[in-house]
Design an enzyme around this catalytic site. Sequence first.
Site, PDB file in Angstrom:
ATOM      1  N   CYS A 142       0.845  -1.200   0.000  1.00  0.00           N
ATOM      2  CA  CYS A 142       0.000   0.000   0.000  1.00  0.00           C
ATOM      3  C   CYS A 142       0.886   1.258   0.000  1.00  0.00           C
ATOM      4  CB  CYS A 142      -0.949  -0.049   1.195  1.00  0.00           C
ATOM      5  SG  CYS A 142      -2.186   1.262   1.176  1.00  0.00           S
ATOM      6  N   ASP A 299     -10.100  -4.061  -5.242  1.00  0.00           N
ATOM      7  CA  ASP A 299      -9.527  -3.111  -4.283  1.00  0.00           C
ATOM      8  C   ASP A 299     -10.188  -1.743  -4.451  1.00  0.00           C
ATOM      9  OD1 ASP A 299      -7.919  -1.560  -2.666  1.00  0.00           O
ATOM     10  OD2 ASP A 299      -6.041  -2.458  -3.353  1.00  0.00           O
ATOM     11  N   HIS A 328      -8.399  -5.012  -1.147  1.00  0.00           N
ATOM     12  CA  HIS A 328      -7.143  -4.461  -0.643  1.00  0.00           C
ATOM     13  C   HIS A 328      -6.523  -5.332   0.459  1.00  0.00           C
ATOM     14  CE1 HIS A 328      -4.397  -1.079  -0.294  1.00  0.00           C
ATOM     15  NE2 HIS A 328      -4.502  -1.146   1.028  1.00  0.00           N
TER      16      HIS A 328
END
Lengths: 354, 231
Positions: A142, A299, A328
């Site tokens: 991320c 996501d 995600h």
Amino acid sequence: MDKSTVPPEVADKLDKYARGTRIMLDGARAETGQTPKVTVWTKNKAKLYRYEPEKPKKHSIPIFMVYALINKPYILDLMPGNSLIEHLLGEGFDVYLLDWGVPGDEDADLSFEDFVLDYIKPATKRVLWTSGAESYTLFGYCMGGTMSAIYASLFPEKPLENLVLLTTPVDFQPEEIGLLGLWTREEYLDPDLLVESLGNIPDDFIDNSMQMLKPIQNYVGTYASMWERILEEKPMETWLAMNKWVNDGTPFPGAAFRQWIRDFYQGNKLVKGELKMRGRKVDLSNIMCPVLNIAGEKDHICPMPQAKSTIDLVGSEDKEFFVLDAGHVGLMTGRGAKEGLWPKVSSWLGERSG
Amino acid sequence: MTNGFETGSAEGSAAGEEKKYADPYGLYRRWFEAWGETVQGEARASMGAGEIEELWRRWFAGTAKGLGGGSGKDGYAGSLGSLWEQMAESMRKETASRGDLSEDPVEFFLRWYGETSERWAGVADDLLKKREVLESNAHLQENFARSYRELRHASEQNLKNMQIPSRSDLAGVAKLVVGVENKLDRIEEAFGEFVYGGSEPATAESVRSLQERMDGLEGKMDRILAALEKG
């Protein structure tokens, strides 16, 4: 009420109600991050962990994981049997993780320059010194992936051997910007005012914003799933660990939040080649090492188009964009992860890690 | 009444910090109590569909308040107030249409959620993309931030007047500590470079070169000081 007079099926239901109610009122509790580890380096609140392998090391090149500034990194080592780190250790890798810790008011001025140049850089040295290796794999998740890509652009030469980016936003203004892209537009979000007022951005602000991206699923569906598991007597461990993690955020250091919104979401400077770290231009085309870029089709925090363009921007010849049918966080844990993400990462790295 | 809610051990062995949540879920406690009463034979006759409807209504009202209430920093959650009301109404209608209480309320909720969640998710998504919602939230957030800033300044000032260290004073001290730590880190790193980094030992030539540079630097400093004294 004397429980001995209660019919067993009613007592059973009462116990289940009590269990669910306690979780809802007190929050989920679970043992997380249990893989044995030692702290090999610290700086301010940050800690660099080295995970202790059960099996002998099979690969000479260590993996250095960089997590996001928000949320806690134990999602990478959620629980025994459901942990990417445990899997990688089992495959013979030497694994390190940079945990940013919880910033205090005194850290409100820390920016991406500080984190990339003053934390990631010395941590990479420590990984090499501790492992005795001559090169390493940088693995970012991320926002930690965005920071890893920046670092790899600034220091593309050896000892950087491989770069793995997991659900990593790089192009912040693709055609489909998603709800988060919309909320962070200049006309709707003024990061300067928020930072000036709040200093660090509180974790509940960040958590609520993330959960509001899918409010029905996150605020209602999560608990529907919990009740279903309780009533049907399904295993609860993963649900508890995930729910604990979702609600266990960290504040976003103010200066870094300002940059994240202004330079990344609103300015899209990384893709435009306008991002600078202490005067040094960040150019993704400098990255020449093998790159594995992984995205989740579902996501909504880092929509696939935000992650996809990395592969076109890096200068590497050996590069792969790998898409999983997951969200995600969903791609990191559970059965899908065991069959999708984990073997992909270990096999890709296995071929490139000596 | 003693019930399972008040007794029993916590879920598993606790790890991590205990976190209390806003409690928009009073309904579950009430269900539980209602169950206890039912078992005792006190309430079966008196628990009518109207009461169940009332409980749903209260739960959703509480949820909407819990999610939207209080601070503007959670403004998007507040935008969903009308959606929660619509969902409550949907459940109320569903309950009323059934006309009896044969179904466990949690099972009813699960069935209702399973049948309708996709539709509500779509409604929420559309709602949160609306310009008026976006603008209203931006406005709310701005007001919250400004008020918070004013409040913070006023508190800081009051503490200063009372000669009590404020949060920013403590942060200032903590920052100094972090600064000292950073210096130590640099020393540690330099040692690390020496131990692990393959640093080469100094040669007589490199020491002489360093000495020459130091002499040059001292000469410059002397000239600057002399110039300042003359000026």
